[in-house]
Design a protein around this motif. Sequence first.
Motif: not given
Length: 174
Positions: A11, A20, A22, A28, A33-34, A37, A44-45, A48, A68, A80
């Motif tokens: 990150t 990611n 994913a 997420g 992945d977490g 996000h 980002l969420l 998605c 994304t 992702h």
Amino acid sequence: MQLTLERGDITTVATDAIVNAANSSLLGGGGVDGAIHAAAGPRLLEACRELRRSTLPDGLPVGEAVATPGFDLPAAWVIHTVGPNRHAGETDPGLLSSCFTRSLDVAADLRARTVAFPAVSAGVYGWAPDDVARIALEAVRSWDEANPAAVDEVRFVLFNDSLLTSFQQALAAV
């Protein structure tokens, strides 16, 4: 293509794109992945969720990739990909290889010159780190041979020493 291995936090990597690991929902989860996000922020969420509403109503299939924006990350893009889950019987190495090659296809489409990968499927999805390292490095090298000069640098950013060692050993063996 320059290929590097490093221990670190994906990150915080300043590359054109980070990958990611994913889940198929794209909404997420845990692990990489977490962390991605959380670091990218709430947009980002939302991006998605829009992918799920528009082009991926059933989620992202295993072995595929989609991008994304990176939002609050240093990377411009998040690619992702959904790795195969050994615990769910997804044991085909071709699916794992596809995560890396499809992510590079997306990176090339975005004109991303630098891409950072985690060890897709080596965490809670149960794949042995040595297998992930070997498959990932073979996939990236094969992709580069078929697409010379499409991506300048691939960095594997690995979150612990054990993963880094697995990738170092796999790199030395090829």
